[in-house]
Design a protein around this motif. Structure first.
Motif, PDB file in Angstrom:
ATOM      1  N   PRO A 188      -9.173  34.241 -25.315  1.00  0.00           N
ATOM      2  CA  PRO A 188      -9.802  35.564 -25.472  1.00  0.00           C
ATOM      3  C   PRO A 188      -9.545  36.157 -26.846  1.00  0.00           C
ATOM      4  O   PRO A 188      -8.463  36.034 -27.416  1.00  0.00           O
ATOM      5  N   VAL A 189     -10.548  36.806 -27.364  1.00  0.00           N
ATOM      6  CA  VAL A 189     -10.505  37.477 -28.662  1.00  0.00           C
ATOM      7  C   VAL A 189     -10.398  38.975 -28.419  1.00  0.00           C
ATOM      8  O   VAL A 189     -11.100  39.529 -27.568  1.00  0.00           O
ATOM      9  N   THR A 190      -9.512  39.658 -29.144  1.00  0.00           N
ATOM     10  CA  THR A 190      -9.274  41.088 -28.949  1.00  0.00           C
ATOM     11  C   THR A 190     -10.158  41.904 -29.894  1.00  0.00           C
ATOM     12  O   THR A 190     -10.147  41.678 -31.109  1.00  0.00           O
ATOM     13  N   ILE A 191     -10.902  42.848 -29.314  1.00  0.00           N
ATOM     14  CA  ILE A 191     -11.772  43.738 -30.083  1.00  0.00           C
ATOM     15  C   ILE A 191     -11.200  45.141 -30.013  1.00  0.00           C
ATOM     16  O   ILE A 191     -10.809  45.599 -28.933  1.00  0.00           O
ATOM     17  N   GLN A 192     -11.168  45.826 -31.139  1.00  0.00           N
ATOM     18  CA  GLN A 192     -10.704  47.217 -31.198  1.00  0.00           C
ATOM     19  C   GLN A 192     -11.838  48.109 -31.672  1.00  0.00           C
ATOM     20  O   GLN A 192     -12.441  47.863 -32.705  1.00  0.00           O
ATOM     21  N   LEU A 193     -12.120  49.167 -30.884  1.00  0.00           N
ATOM     22  CA  LEU A 193     -13.129  50.161 -31.226  1.00  0.00           C
ATOM     23  C   LEU A 193     -12.493  51.546 -31.232  1.00  0.00           C
ATOM     24  O   LEU A 193     -11.636  51.835 -30.390  1.00  0.00           O
ATOM     25  N   PRO A 194     -12.917  52.429 -32.142  1.00  0.00           N
ATOM     26  CA  PRO A 194     -12.411  53.810 -32.079  1.00  0.00           C
ATOM     27  C   PRO A 194     -12.943  54.514 -30.841  1.00  0.00           C
ATOM     28  O   PRO A 194     -14.054  54.242 -30.368  1.00  0.00           O
TER      29      PRO A 194
ATOM     30  N   ALA B 169      -9.875  44.259 -19.205  1.00  0.00           N
ATOM     31  CA  ALA B 169      -8.613  44.998 -19.286  1.00  0.00           C
ATOM     32  C   ALA B 169      -8.717  45.942 -20.475  1.00  0.00           C
ATOM     33  O   ALA B 169      -8.561  45.535 -21.619  1.00  0.00           O
ATOM     34  N   LEU B 170      -8.982  47.198 -20.211  1.00  0.00           N
ATOM     35  CA  LEU B 170      -9.214  48.186 -21.262  1.00  0.00           C
ATOM     36  C   LEU B 170      -7.907  48.892 -21.574  1.00  0.00           C
ATOM     37  O   LEU B 170      -7.368  49.635 -20.753  1.00  0.00           O
ATOM     38  N   GLU B 171      -7.393  48.670 -22.784  1.00  0.00           N
ATOM     39  CA  GLU B 171      -6.155  49.288 -23.230  1.00  0.00           C
ATOM     40  C   GLU B 171      -6.492  50.436 -24.177  1.00  0.00           C
ATOM     41  O   GLU B 171      -7.243  50.265 -25.141  1.00  0.00           O
TER      42      GLU B 171
ATOM     43  N   LEU C 259      -6.088  56.762 -30.333  1.00  0.00           N
ATOM     44  CA  LEU C 259      -7.244  56.690 -31.221  1.00  0.00           C
ATOM     45  C   LEU C 259      -8.217  55.577 -30.865  1.00  0.00           C
ATOM     46  O   LEU C 259      -9.409  55.687 -31.158  1.00  0.00           O
ATOM     47  N   TYR C 260      -7.729  54.481 -30.233  1.00  0.00           N
ATOM     48  CA  TYR C 260      -8.552  53.293 -30.105  1.00  0.00           C
ATOM     49  C   TYR C 260      -8.607  52.820 -28.660  1.00  0.00           C
ATOM     50  O   TYR C 260      -7.797  53.201 -27.815  1.00  0.00           O
ATOM     51  N   ALA C 261      -9.605  51.948 -28.425  1.00  0.00           N
ATOM     52  CA  ALA C 261      -9.717  51.198 -27.170  1.00  0.00           C
ATOM     53  C   ALA C 261      -9.756  49.719 -27.527  1.00  0.00           C
ATOM     54  O   ALA C 261     -10.489  49.318 -28.445  1.00  0.00           O
TER      55      ALA C 261
ATOM     56  N   GLY D 189     -10.767  51.332 -38.193  1.00  0.00           N
ATOM     57  CA  GLY D 189     -10.442  51.193 -36.779  1.00  0.00           C
ATOM     58  C   GLY D 189     -11.215  50.114 -36.064  1.00  0.00           C
ATOM     59  O   GLY D 189     -10.854  49.765 -34.932  1.00  0.00           O
ATOM     60  N   VAL D 190     -12.276  49.573 -36.640  1.00  0.00           N
ATOM     61  CA  VAL D 190     -13.027  48.489 -36.002  1.00  0.00           C
ATOM     62  C   VAL D 190     -12.473  47.170 -36.524  1.00  0.00           C
ATOM     63  O   VAL D 190     -12.541  46.878 -37.728  1.00  0.00           O
TER      64      VAL D 190
END
Length: 941
Positions: A534-540, A603-605, A609-611, A478-479
């Motif tokens: 912008p670079v997209t980061i995904q965190l659980p 902008a927090l999507e 399961l993820y943000a 998920g990261v």
């Protein structure tokens, strides 16, 4: 009816049953069959496991209907084993995991023996629920025909057998995700292997493969492929179809070239091409950070044509085995292989030095200036110094450092760290397993300096091209980080580290039961500080927090600061199961030490399961779920807490001698297991306190108020003991505490105070320690109170005043004596190497088997029983200590042998000083054997 279908009972079993009935008729009690524990039935460590299983099946035990895991030994009688396996489909209909491994028995020299399993009954194909089958370490020459018919198999393990080929029918297993056929005799692979569409992990290392079928490129789900230690000379171009491949291991082959298409695999994070014959590598692979190319003749001209026929003359490389009294050795241009007394191995190739050179070495204890630990690193070894410093070798020298792996190995990697140009750097490190608890860290070094082994969070890296890419964490699902096209003009290297946060650690630290956080993410890059897009980061999401798809309005660009309180509002009804006011995104811009709440500026999507959020520059990121209004200071507190591990100091009172207390310092995760193991011999003192402190510190213990120590260890000096602890370092310290007052006096109460840094010149009294406890103190850390009661029934001087530990008379005046405490320390260091030590001590192999069976679930019990039973038989015999030291050295445990020598030398020195002090001998004491017999305890002499 089921018994009839399963086949008749073999004659050997009938004979055993008849013998058992005769034994019971003679008065012996019946042997109760071992019933399953829950849904697991493990019979691999019990003698006659198949016989017991057959009896359970004959009795139609109802517990068998619930068993889904069965483990049998591959060393059973083949006829009994076949009969037991034939009954499984009817007696264990819900079986999901079947383990039939060999290797439980060892030969006289300690090597594991293969099991006798050579085939399987055809009826096993009717095990409809079987998902896991382990046939490792057996004698299979062909794959049993029933295996390809087990359509539900998810994992198949065939390692360390005698297979020369795999059947084409193996490709008909639709659910297979893991296949391991390591260390067999495979020369070819069937093309049908490419039909395993669900296969995710394939390990074929240690075989004789010379080529791969092109069909292997059809494994679209394959994520890990290990082909190390084969004879591959080329690779098919179809490997470009492995779009899900992350890990590709190809070291120790004969590859002369590799296809350039491997560089275009989108998810590949590691390509290991070491120790091949590569002279030219595609530029795409040569510059990739995830490619390992050491040990290849890159850029070298092809070898000269072979010389005329004749016997080749190859000079044998000298081998040196240094003893403990040597700290240097000579190296010539011919090269040599060296094993140091501390267990380190070095290999100097021919031509590494242009002239003879003397190499010196020293093993240092960890010190802050020599231990460059990062925020979440853990030290796994001492510090090795090799001299002369800075002298460059003409060829790199191989270095092997032995270390004990930490308990927590998930999502962590091990690297060798060295000092070069006044800065520490990490070397390319390869792990070689000796035993499950002993690993070698192997690296190539261009010059000598200081070296140590460090465990750190797994580092994932990639090269970001202008067209964009995707970077995923190899250990944390998920990261991930998505780089869009145009994010950079020039390719740049990006590095990611992820640190897990314990689900119980954060609530306990903050005092908030519902507090939770995501993994801690650290991102770094080369080149400019920010990206063009912008670079997209995904965190659980934090544990226990879930949400549905919803988008939040953008409050600002990237991870830049804005006005506080500007939290974006949802564009639509969120429909989330979380309170958005409690969700915080934290950012820590290095090198600043503060955490900023940037939730209102991105902008927090959120999904279930993820943000996801977008940034333009990299640093640390953390997702929190808490009721606290300001989480910046809390995050810093938690981050500092994660950097260090806890250690505990416990006091255990000896049951046989209540006046003696064992004080032990050990990591927190070992406290419960240690207390359970020592419960029979020790109990906690009254009042009983457990002092908890941090690792990564240097502690000094000062004993106060009528307390003395049994100084039979070299690290006990003048009543004080130094505890040096770094993260997960296996240097546990222990010392025996006794009363220093008259035994007939009332119970003695005292304390042991622990200090950081230098030892105070004057140990403070109890009142001073209490005063420091209430206020800030730079040196004092904690105090452990101890109560030492008077020995019950001891009204007069029935015992020697200075003797508190029942001595074990092992040794003599010339070689020195070892106490029971010394042997306990030796037993605690042997680990899985104890059988080798026992064989070198002269114990018969049958006795080792008996000890293994009697203490089959207790490794420490096996070691202690072996060592103390041998020591009791050696009492009063000369040369026993020397035989123990020699056995340790012959078993490659020179580290323990050195500790024993240090204890013996300390005892001899104290004994001789005591003799001189009492005027029983002249000052030039040269003949200890002519003197009166010393005390068996070196510390009391």
């Amino acid at each position: 009816m089921a018994a009839m279908e399963a086949g008749p009972v073999p004659a050997t079993l009938a004979q055993e049953d008849a013998a058992r009935d005769a034994s019971e008729a003679a008065g012996a009690g019946p042997e109760a069959p071992l019933l399953p524990a829950g849904n697991r039935l493990s019979l691999h460590l019990h003698p006659g496991g198949c016989r017991r299983l057959l009896r359970l099946c004959a009795q139609q035990a109802p517990q068998l209907l619930e068993v889904d895991f069965l483990q049998l030994s591959g060393h059973e009688d083949p006829q009994l084993l076949e009969a037991a396996l034939a009954r499984l489909p009817w007696s264990l209909p819900r079986l999901r995991s079947l383990v039939l491994k060999g290797g439980q028995r060892r030969e006289a020299l300690g090597a594991c023996l293969r099991g006798s399993l050579a085939t399987l009954p055809a009826s096993l194909s009717s095990l409809a629920r079987l998902a896991h089958l382990d046939l490792s370490f057996n004698s299979l020459e062909t794959l049993p025909a029933c295996v390809p018919q087990m359509c539900g198999l998810d994992a198949l393990l065939l390692s360390r057998n005698c297979l020369s080929e795999l059947p084409a029918a193996l490709g008909a297993l639709p659910a297979l995700t893991f296949l391991a056929v390591t260390h067999n005799r495979l020369r070819t692979l069937p093309p049908a292997l490419g039909a395993l569409s669900s296969l995710q992990r394939l390990d074929l290392s240690g075989n004789l493969l010379e080529a791969l079928p092109p069909e292997i490129g059809g494994l679209g789900s394959l994520a890990e492929l290990n082909l190390a230690s084969n004879r591959l000379q080329s690779l098919p171009s179809s490997l470009a179809g492995l779009r899900a491949l992350r890990l590709f291991i190809l070291h120790s082959n004969l590859l002369a070239s590799v296809p350039a298409s491997l560089a275009r695999l989108p998810l590949l994070t590691r390509l290991d091409l070491r120790d091949n014959q590569l002279r030219d590598v595609p530029p795409e692979l040569l510059d990739a950070p995830f490619v390992r190319l050491q040990g290849n003749p890159l850029g070298r001209p092809p070898p000269d044509p072979p010389s005329p026929p004749g016997p080749p003359v190859v000079p044998e490389m000298p081998r040196l085995l240094l003893t403990s009294d040597r700290d240097s050795f000579a190296v010539t241009p011919q090269g040599c292989s060296v094993t140091l007394a501390c267990g380190v191995r070095l290999q100097f190739p021919a031509g590494a030095t242009a002239a003879p050179m003397t190499i010196r070495y020293r093993l240092w204890l960890p010190e802050p200036r020599l231990v460059p630990l990062g925020p979440h690193d853990a030290l796994l070894s001492g510090v090795l110094e090799l001299q002369p410093h800075g002298v460059a070798f003409q060829q790199e020298v191989g270095l092997w450092l032995l270390f004990v792996p930490p308990r927590a190995r998930r999502c962590r990697e091990v690297v060798v760290r060295t000092l070069s140009d006044n800065s520490w750097s990490d070397l390319e490190t390869h792990l070689e397993e000796e035993t499950p608890k002993r690993l070698w860290a192997h690296c190539q070094v261009p010059h000598f300096s200081w070296f140590l082994v460090v465990s750190r969070p797994v580092s994932d890296a990639c090269l970001v091209p202008p067209e964009g890419t995707l970077l995923c964490s190899s250990g944390h699902a998920g990261v991930r980080v998505t780089f869009p096209a145009g994010a950079t003009e020039e390719p740049r290297h990006v590095r990611m580290q992820v640190v897990r946060v314990g689900s119980r650690e954060l609530p306990a630290l903050l005092g908030e039961p519902e507090a939770a956080s995501s993994p801690l993410l650290c991102l770094s890059q080369s080149g400019p500080s920010s990206f063009l897009r912008p670079v997209t980061i995904q965190l659980p999401l934090p544990p226990g927090v879930t949400g549905e798809g919803s988008r939040v309005a953008r409050g600002g660009g990237g991870a830049q600061k804005g006005r506080p309180g500007q939290r974006p509002q949802p564009l639509s009804p969120p429909g989330l199961s979380l309170d958005r006011a409690r969700l915080h995104l934290l950012h820590r811009a290095a090198p600043a030490a503060a955490w900023d709440d940037i939730t209102a500026q991105v902008a927090l999507e959120l999904t279930h399961l993820y943000a996801r959020f977008q940034v333009t520059r990299f640093s640390w990121y953390w997702l929190w779920y808490t009721t606290k209004a300001c989480v910046g200071s809390l995050a810093r507190k938690a981050w500092e807490r994660l950097r260090l591990y806890r250690v505990n100091l416990i006091a255990l009172q000896r049951r046989r001698d209540p006046e003696q207390v064992l004080l032990q310092c050990l990591p927190r995760n070992k406290v419960d297991a240690t207390l359970r193991r020592l419960l029979e011999r020790y109990r906690g003192p009254e009042p009983s306190d457990t002092v908890e402190m941090f690792e990564g510190e240097k502690f000094f213990a000062a004993f106060e108020r009528g307390i003395d120590i049994d100084a039979d260890r070299p690290d006990c000096v003048e009543g004080r003991l130094c505890f040096v602890f770094y993260s997960h370092l296996k240097n546990l310290k222990e010392v025996y505490v006794t009363t220093a007052l008259d035994r007939r006096a009332r119970a003695v109460r005292g304390q042991v105070s622990f200090y950081r840094g230098e030892v105070p010149e004057v140990v403070p009294e109890e009142a001073e320690a209490a005063r420091q406890k209430r206020g800030p103190a730079a040196l004092w850390m904690a105090t452990l109170p101890i109560k030492l009661p008077r020995l019950q029934g001891c009204e007069g001087p029935t015992r020697e005043p200075g003797l508190s530990l029942a001595p074990l008379n092992l040794g003599d005046a010339e070689t020195g004596f070892l106490t029971q405490s010394n042997l306990l320390n030796v037993a605690g260091r042997l680990g899985p190497d104890w059988p080798a030590v026992a064989l070198h001590l002269g114990l018969p192999y049958r006795e080792l088997q008996r000890i293994r069976h009697e203490f089959r679930d207790d490794l420490d019990g096996q070691i202690r029983h072996m060592l103390f039973s041998w020591a009791e038989r050696q009492a009063g015999q000369p040369g026993a200590v020397g035989r123990l030291v020699q056995a340790l050295e012959q078993s490659d445990r020179r580290d323990v042998a050195e500790e024993v020598r240090a204890v013996l030398e300390l005892g001899r020195r104290k004994y001789q000083e005591g003799i001189r002090h009492t005027s029983l001998a002249p000052g030039n004491l040269t003949s200890p054997d002519r003197l009166p017999s010393p005390s068996p305890e070196p510390a009391q002499a």
